[in-house]
Design an enzyme around this catalytic site. Structure first.
Site, short mmCIF file in Angstrom:
data_model
loop_
_atom_site.label_atom_id
_atom_site.label_comp_id
_atom_site.label_asym_id
_atom_site.label_seq_id
_atom_site.Cartn_x
_atom_site.Cartn_y
_atom_site.Cartn_z
CG HIS A 98 -21.71 6.44 65.86
ND1 HIS A 98 -20.47 6.80 65.36
CD2 HIS A 98 -22.62 7.23 65.23
CE1 HIS A 98 -20.63 7.76 64.48
NE2 HIS A 98 -21.91 8.05 64.37
CE LYS B 19 -22.40 4.75 61.32
NZ LYS B 19 -21.72 5.72 62.20
CG ASP C 286 -23.00 -17.51 55.31
OD1 ASP C 286 -23.96 -17.51 56.11
OD2 ASP C 286 -23.12 -17.75 54.10
CG HIS D 256 -20.84 10.23 57.63
ND1 HIS D 256 -20.94 8.87 57.85
CD2 HIS D 256 -21.55 10.81 58.62
CE1 HIS D 256 -21.68 8.65 58.93
NE2 HIS D 256 -22.07 9.80 59.41
CE LYS E 131 -18.14 8.77 61.23
NZ LYS E 131 -19.19 8.53 60.23
CG ASP F 176 5.17 7.71 59.33
OD1 ASP F 176 5.05 8.90 58.96
OD2 ASP F 176 5.78 7.39 60.36
#
Length: 395
Positions: free
Chosen positions: A117, A119, A124, A302, A304, A309
């Site tokens: 899952h 991404k 380089d 979508h 996450k 604080d």
């Protein structure tokens, strides 16, 4: 286990594909030695084709290009874009290709539910991208005029080597897995490491947290738990698929009850009905404890991400649900940096103020018994599913 933050990184927050894909494409076009890319989804749309074309151009000018796509999320990728990319010299592997078949999708066995899952991209060993944005257009959902709401972070500095290292390790695992599976694609050798040449950044402290099925099963939820437990003023979390386990749920409620402002921004549109209504079953307890709940309405949420604080922030691929935290390979960047956290908090504040609706306790109470019963039914269906694959006691 305390997070080991690395200093001297340069972090750039990227919101939605409109900011992410130009940065990714520019980095790919500037590559001189190697490109690693991982994605859950690699869609055959205008964005997917643009990224595939950039990767192919890099391979044709002699850059080593390795692409790893999940067998379930990738869908038709092995039959659409992958053959063209391979013909141009891109090395392509599929993570758990057996779950792309109908037979694999519906076998209720724990190992068949494990997904890639993450991404991630590294170019380089100088720049990395970590976040929740798949290789697909933000506008590929019919009827949506606003982009899918998501974030990534562009990283330069010492943390890039950590991102590259975890990508190389997973590539090697998939190489060996493909030797014993009928689906073999691409050349299966692994390149030698390239030393990082990234210049020191602006002193930003950051860490890469991964979730796997061996040594790092709990790193991401434990980081959330530690930050929430230490919160004194505010916790803001935006999560696409929000079904936290008992510990995370009680940590949020405990923080609210001790006077911390706890805000969660959740999916307002129905994408997956079972998950959507199972999440809503938790509203009553969260609201009663003082947690404020907002539902994002402008498009599909979508993201996450989280801010605590105004100094602790995370951006990544891990949802607060059992599929992310018990089964999938995930990756989050955690930053301990006030400017970066402030920028993410500002972006979330804009969404809360302009594109979301607050859910009040009365909204839950006004639901009829049948409506609430359906939501609890969805919740227990998820719980039963976890029990059937042997994870009921771990969440």
């Amino acid at each position: 286990m305390p997070i080991e933050f690395q200093p001297d990184n340069r972090l750039k927050l990227l919101q939605c594909g409109v900011e992410y894909f130009p940065a990714l494409l520019a980095a790919i076009d500037a590559a001189e030695r190697e490109i690693f890319l991982e994605s859950y989804i690699f869609a055959d749309d205008d964005v997917g084709r643009a990224v595939a074309a950039a990767l192919a151009r890099a391979a044709q000018r002699g850059v080593l290009v390795q692409v790893l796509v999940d067998g379930f999320g990738g869908g038709e990728f092995p039959r659409t874009l992958a053959p063209e990319m391979q013909a141009d010299g891109v090395r392509v592997l599929i993570y758990r290709p057996e779950i792309a078949s109908l037979r694999g999708r519906f076998r209720l066995k724990r190992h068949r539910l494990r997904r890639l899952h993450r991404k991630l991209a590294v170019i380089d060993c100088q720049v990395a991208f970590v976040g929740g944005i798949n290789i697909e257009s933000d506008f590929n959902v019919p009827g949506h005029t606003a982009p899918r709401y998501d974030f990534a972070v562009q990283v330069e500095g010492p943390l890039v080597a950590a991102v590259r290292g975890t990508m190389v390790r997973v590539w090697e695992i998939v190489v060996w897995a493909n030797f014993r599976h009928r689906y073999r694609v691409g050349q299966l050798d692994t390149p030698a490491p390239v030393a990082s040449t990234a210049a020191p950044g602006q002193g930003q402290r950051a860490a890469l947290l991964i979730r796997d099925n061996l040594r790092h099963r709990r790193d991401i939820p434990e980081a959330y738990l530690e930050a929430i437990a230490a919160a004194q003023q505010e916790v803001v979390i935006a999560n696409a698929y929000f079904l936290p386990g008992r510990r995370l749920r009680h940590a949020l409620m405990d923080a609210a009850q001790r006077g911390v402002s706890v805000i969660v921004l959740l999916q307002g549109r129905v994408e997956y009905r079972l998950q959507h209504y199972a999440t809503q079953a938790l509203y009553g307890a969260l609201l009663a404890a003082g947690v404020r709940i907002f539902e994002y309405r402008a498009s599909f949420l979508h993201a996450k991400v989280g801010v605590v604080d105004g100094v602790w922030a995370t951006v990544g691929s891990a949802n607060m649900d059992p599929f992310s935290l018990l089964l999938a390979r995930e990756a989050n960047v955690v930053a301990h940096d006030r400017p970066f956290a402030a920028e993410l908090r500002e972006r979330l504040g804009e969404a809360l103020g302009e594109d979301a609706r607050e859910v009040r306790a009365n909204d839950w109470r006004r639901l009829g018994l049948v409506a609430r019963g359906l939501r609890w039914t969805a919740y227990y269906m998820v719980r039963i599913g976890l029990s059937l694959v042997g994870l009921g006691d771990r969440y």
